[in-house]
Motif scaffolding. Structure first.
Motif, mmCIF file in Angstrom:
data_model
loop_
_atom_site.group_PDB
_atom_site.id
_atom_site.type_symbol
_atom_site.label_atom_id
_atom_site.label_comp_id
_atom_site.label_asym_id
_atom_site.label_seq_id
_atom_site.Cartn_x
_atom_site.Cartn_y
_atom_site.Cartn_z
ATOM 1 N N GLN A 140 0.830 -1.209 0.000
ATOM 2 C CA GLN A 140 0.000 0.000 0.000
ATOM 3 C C GLN A 140 0.863 1.257 0.000
ATOM 4 O O GLN A 140 0.568 2.221 -0.714
ATOM 5 C CB GLN A 140 -0.916 0.015 1.221
ATOM 6 C CG GLN A 140 -2.154 -0.844 1.082
ATOM 7 C CD GLN A 140 -3.126 -0.637 2.242
ATOM 8 O OE1 GLN A 140 -2.907 0.195 3.117
ATOM 9 N NE2 GLN A 140 -4.197 -1.404 2.236
ATOM 10 N N THR A 141 1.925 1.240 0.806
ATOM 11 C CA THR A 141 2.800 2.413 0.872
ATOM 12 C C THR A 141 3.449 2.675 -0.485
ATOM 13 O O THR A 141 3.460 3.816 -0.979
ATOM 14 C CB THR A 141 3.888 2.201 1.938
ATOM 15 O OG1 THR A 141 3.266 1.934 3.199
ATOM 16 C CG2 THR A 141 4.768 3.426 2.066
ATOM 17 N N ARG A 142 3.974 1.620 -1.087
ATOM 18 C CA ARG A 142 4.583 1.772 -2.412
ATOM 19 C C ARG A 142 3.552 2.225 -3.435
ATOM 20 O O ARG A 142 3.822 3.104 -4.272
ATOM 21 C CB ARG A 142 5.197 0.446 -2.851
ATOM 22 C CG ARG A 142 5.906 0.489 -4.200
ATOM 23 C CD ARG A 142 6.495 -0.859 -4.550
ATOM 24 N NE ARG A 142 5.469 -1.899 -4.611
ATOM 25 C CZ ARG A 142 5.709 -3.188 -4.827
ATOM 26 N NH1 ARG A 142 6.957 -3.596 -4.976
ATOM 27 N NH2 ARG A 142 4.726 -4.060 -4.875
ATOM 28 N N GLY A 143 2.344 1.636 -3.365
ATOM 29 C CA GLY A 143 1.304 1.966 -4.335
ATOM 30 C C GLY A 143 0.870 3.415 -4.270
ATOM 31 O O GLY A 143 0.581 4.033 -5.304
ATOM 32 N N PHE A 154 2.613 5.967 -3.698
ATOM 33 C CA PHE A 154 3.580 6.840 -4.368
ATOM 34 C C PHE A 154 3.515 6.736 -5.892
ATOM 35 O O PHE A 154 4.106 7.555 -6.592
ATOM 36 C CB PHE A 154 4.989 6.528 -3.868
ATOM 37 C CG PHE A 154 5.265 7.083 -2.503
ATOM 38 C CD1 PHE A 154 5.445 8.449 -2.319
ATOM 39 C CD2 PHE A 154 5.310 6.256 -1.396
ATOM 40 C CE1 PHE A 154 5.691 8.965 -1.059
ATOM 41 C CE2 PHE A 154 5.547 6.758 -0.133
ATOM 42 C CZ PHE A 154 5.732 8.127 0.043
ATOM 43 N N VAL A 155 2.820 5.728 -6.395
ATOM 44 C CA VAL A 155 2.645 5.627 -7.854
ATOM 45 C C VAL A 155 1.178 5.742 -8.222
ATOM 46 O O VAL A 155 0.735 5.282 -9.269
ATOM 47 C CB VAL A 155 3.248 4.306 -8.396
ATOM 48 C CG1 VAL A 155 4.749 4.304 -8.246
ATOM 49 C CG2 VAL A 155 2.625 3.091 -7.729
ATOM 50 N N ASN A 156 0.392 6.370 -7.308
ATOM 51 C CA ASN A 156 -1.022 6.682 -7.541
ATOM 52 C C ASN A 156 -1.917 5.460 -7.731
ATOM 53 O O ASN A 156 -2.919 5.517 -8.445
ATOM 54 C CB ASN A 156 -1.167 7.619 -8.757
ATOM 55 C CG ASN A 156 -0.553 8.980 -8.493
ATOM 56 O OD1 ASN A 156 -0.720 9.533 -7.408
ATOM 57 N ND2 ASN A 156 0.176 9.504 -9.465
ATOM 58 N N GLU A 157 -1.548 4.349 -7.092
ATOM 59 C CA GLU A 157 -2.447 3.197 -7.067
ATOM 60 C C GLU A 157 -3.434 3.360 -5.919
ATOM 61 O O GLU A 157 -3.051 3.792 -4.834
ATOM 62 C CB GLU A 157 -1.669 1.898 -6.842
ATOM 63 C CG GLU A 157 -0.878 1.417 -8.026
ATOM 64 C CD GLU A 157 -0.178 0.093 -7.713
ATOM 65 O OE1 GLU A 157 0.488 -0.436 -8.621
ATOM 66 O OE2 GLU A 157 -0.294 -0.387 -6.571
ATOM 67 N N PRO A 158 -4.710 3.005 -6.104
ATOM 68 C CA PRO A 158 -5.653 3.061 -4.986
ATOM 69 C C PRO A 158 -5.276 2.043 -3.912
ATOM 70 O O PRO A 158 -4.906 0.908 -4.225
ATOM 71 C CB PRO A 158 -7.001 2.719 -5.642
ATOM 72 C CG PRO A 158 -6.659 2.021 -6.910
ATOM 73 C CD PRO A 158 -5.346 2.561 -7.368
ATOM 74 N N ALA A 159 -5.387 2.445 -2.663
ATOM 75 C CA ALA A 159 -4.957 1.593 -1.557
ATOM 76 C C ALA A 159 -5.737 0.291 -1.491
ATOM 77 O O ALA A 159 -5.206 -0.747 -1.093
ATOM 78 C CB ALA A 159 -5.083 2.348 -0.237
#
Length: 343
Positions: free
Chosen positions: A174-177, A179-184
């Protein structure tokens, strides 16, 4: 004298830490067996700096000839296999929640209630308390001896490792996502809400009175370990930290107690390290306790809202003292007391 030790749940976070702790503390074992479910058969786990063990199948393992079992596979698995191991003659130190409130199973923190160990002979099982309970009672014990505790109010800040490897992966992904605008929610499986950059006031299931099971555990286990007359109210919160639990604890005592007397008692107590300076960096945070054995106490101060009140902050590595180390310390205490007979 040396012993044959089996570690059940050897591929999990706590199981791996148990193996590491046994090796680090040079526990007198002539053989250590790693056990897990069928899907892990043949996998390798580290034991010490240079050894690896091949994982064997828990379902078919013959416990005869095993002296000590350190078990952390989950409550449902322990329900079946801990009694099976005990029936074969092993002493089982069970890290799951299943046996903790069984009146015939001692619930033990060696620094707090080592006398309870003798009760293991009824079932052949000793229960390891909940991780958040362990660190709190280690800090409370010397204070209870000094002025007798009446009531405890505690808020916990519990790391995701307490919920297992999948929970740690969820925080990472989730943290990595983010930063690349992935929904949690793409990486939300273990927790009820987003854990990255968030806190969740919900650990374990809800009960009828509005408390969660984790909060109930802290109250019930503290009374069983320390004193049945202590009143405890807990609010347990999951925080975006990988390893290390923190607790803000407020205690009401029956007798007057000063900050100085409390500090002195804590400094003398086994398993406690007092790091308490009223200045920047004069306290310990979860990231600093990782890999350490102690329960760290900081921010000790008077609570002016109640008579005979103190507040403090404590942190500990939940995978070590909160689980693996406490289990190994129980085994060491059994050895010191000559309560084990090597197979």
């Amino acid at each position: 004298m040396s012993y044959r030790v089996a570690v059940v749940g050897a591929t999990g976070n706590v199981g791996r830490e148990m193996l590491s702790t046994l090796a680090e503390r040079a526990f007198p074992a002539h053989e250590v067996v790693a056990l897990a479910s069928e899907r892990s058969i043949g996998a390798e786990v580290s034991f010490g700096e240079s050894q690896t063990l091949k994982v064997e199948n828990l379902a078919t393992f013959d416990f005869r000839g095993t002296d000590i079992v350190l078990s952390s596979p989950g409550a449902k698995v322990s329900q079946v296999f801990s009694p099976k191991a005990a029936a074969a003659g092993a002493v089982v130190i069970d890290n799951t929640s299943y046996f903790r409130m069984d009146p015939d199973v001692p619930l033990v923190v060696p620094e707090v209630n080592p006398d309870a160990l003798a009760g293991y002979r009824k079932r052949g099982i000793i229960a390891n308390p909940n991780c958040s309970t362990i660190q709190m009672v280690v800090a409370l014990k010397p204070l209870h001896d000094l002025a007798r505790i009446r009531r405890v109010v505690v808020a916990t800040y519990q790391s995701v490792s307490g919920a297992g490897k999948d929970a740690m992966d969820e925080l990472f992904n989730q943290t990595r996502g983010i930063f690349v605008n992935e929904p949690a929610h793409r990486h939300q499986k273990k927790f009820t809400k987003q854990i990255a950059f968030n806190v969740i006031p919900h650990i374990d299931v809800f009960m009828e009175d509005g408390a969660t099971k984790e909060e109930w555990k802290m109250a019930a286990e503290t009374r069983k370990i320390l004193d049945p007359d202590i009143k405890v109210i807990a609010t347990c919160v999951r925080v975006p930290v990988f390893v290390g639990h923190a607790e803000a604890v407020t205690v009401e005592f029956e007798r007057p107690i000063t900050v100085e007397a409390a500090q002195a008692a804590l400094r003398e107590a086994p398993g406690v390290s007092v790091i308490d300076y009223r200045a920047d960096e004069g306290y310990v945070t979860p990231v600093e306790c990782v890999g350490e054995d102690a329960v760290y106490v900081s921010r000790l101060r008077k609570d002016p809202t109640v008579e005979n009140g103190l507040s403090f902050w404590c942190v500990s590595d939940n995978l070590r003292k909160g689980a693996a180390l406490n289990a190994v310390q129980i085994a060491e205490a059994l050895v010191r007391a000559n309560m084990l007979k090597a197979a």
